[in-house]
Design a protein around this motif. Structure first.
Motif: not given
Length: 385
Positions: A148-152
């Motif tokens: 999710f960190e990468k997604l954002v």
């Protein structure tokens, strides 16, 4: 019902294309395309015969037959926590076509879409066909967890779409309500569309609960499309029948108009819709036996490969494919060529072409066949190294 004696190999060798029995040389076992080796449910066969008995194959409603739309909506509401009306359903020529139509509707040339990595190649193809640019969000190869960190981090002013595959092909991950809710919060915060490909949502093991994406929050309902198809759970890939679902009726009507489904330019074979409708209305007992057989095959394949020294398997929560990691130093393509040449078994390489950059070092094995064929195929793979 799902033994080796129930498979008509002569029919498969005439009809099963897409890297399967009709396209391989004699003696090769294809554990390739995700398509069952078993004939479809007798209820579906009978439903098609009943429909054509009066000799009429007329135009149907452009958006789909009423019984098809009703049965798809009812299936999602009863089995996947959906809240769809029949009017929220559009019949399309396969889930794959639904993905391409959604990408074309949401994206303009130069727009960006975030897809998972690895994931089925159609996600990338559909975005690029619409003139969009793909951004890859890593997924853990063992757990299926989304970074999710990468997604954002990937989201910028050009981003318009997040596409998810649930259950995930090829990892077999079922995303929980909590995970889907987090995706909906991120999408809502950045005013993004979400497409959820749920073609595998009927093939879920261990009685695990499945939540269709739009059911997890009000944000998820507002700006999302769901894609569904019948080729996996009911073995009717050749009929090319699927559905796009959307809770916002105005959006779906606009989508229908812009996708040319309000005229005879587009539209879906009524015979295919009857097959899909009958599948959901009458063939559930057959499907439940099929699912039980698949779960036994999953456990068998996992146990066999776990004892091998060449592949490290995952245990899928859903789908009828495994995505084991190659233990030796061969690339995915090298491994695939080796087992085809020396073991006479065809599998799908975890190459960028099929699943994206994150798939390298894996192969995909389809187990929707008989126990006997599966055991023989896995035995050949293991013995030829």
């Amino acid at each position: 019902m799902f033994t080796n004696n129930d498979i008509n190999f002569d029919a498969l060798k005439r009809k099963a294309y897409n890297g399967r029995w009709a396209t391989i040389e004699e003696g090769v076992i294809p554990l390739t395309a995700a398509d069952p080796d078993f004939r479809t449910a007798p209820e579906i066969e009978q439903g098609i015969i009943e429909y054509i008995k009066d000799g009429y194959l007329s135009y149907g409603p452009f958006s789909g037959l009423p019984e098809f739309k009703k049965n798809v909506a009812g299936h999602f509401n009863a089995e996947k926590h959906g809240s769809f009306t029949p009017e929220n359903v559009l019949a399309v020529n396969s889930a794959a076509q639904g993905m391409f139509l959604i990408a074309s509707y949401v994206l303009k040339p130069g727009d960006e879409a975030i897809i998972l990595d690895p994931v089925d190649f159609l996600f990338k193809r559909s975005v690029e066909a619409a003139g969009g640019t793909v951004r890859l969000c890593p997924v853990d190869h063992i757990t299926g967890a989304i970074d999710f960190e990468k997604l954002v981090e990937l989201i910028n002013p050009k981003t318009k779409l997040i596409s998810i595959c649930n259950p995930h092909n090829p990892l077999g991950k079922v995303y929980s309500k909590e995970v889907l809710k987090k995706i909906s919060e991120i999408a809502s915060a950045h005013d993004l569309w979400v497409m959820s490909d749920e073609i595998w949502s009927d093939i879920v093991y261990d009685d695990q609960e499945f939540h269709t994406y739009s059911s997890v929050s009000e944000q998820a309902k507002k700006k999302s499309f769901t894609v569904y198809g019948f080729s996996k759970s009911f073995g009717i890939a050749g009929l090319r029948i699927g559905a796009v679902l959307c809770n916002d009726q105005e959006i779906l009507e606009d989508f229908t108009e812009k996708s040319n489904f309000n005229s005879t330019i587009e539209g879906v074979s009524t015979l295919s819709q009857i097959a899909g409708s009958v599948a959901l209305e009458r063939a559930k007992p057959w499907y439940k036996e099929f699912l039980n057989h698949l779960q036994q095959n999953r456990d068998l394949a996992f146990n066999i490969l776990s004892r091998s020294e060449i592949l490290s398997p995952n245990l899928p929560e859903a789908t009828f494919v495994l995505f084991p990691k190659i233990k030796n130093n061969l690339t995915s393509d090298e491994f695939t060529r080796h087992v085809l040449q020396h073991g006479k078994v065809a599998v799908v390489p975890g190459s960028e072409r099929w699943f994206g950059k994150g798939a390298e070092g894996h192969i995909r094995i389809c187990f929707s066949t008989s126990r006997e064929i599966l055991e023989e195929g896995l035995d050949r793979i293991i013995k030829n190294f």
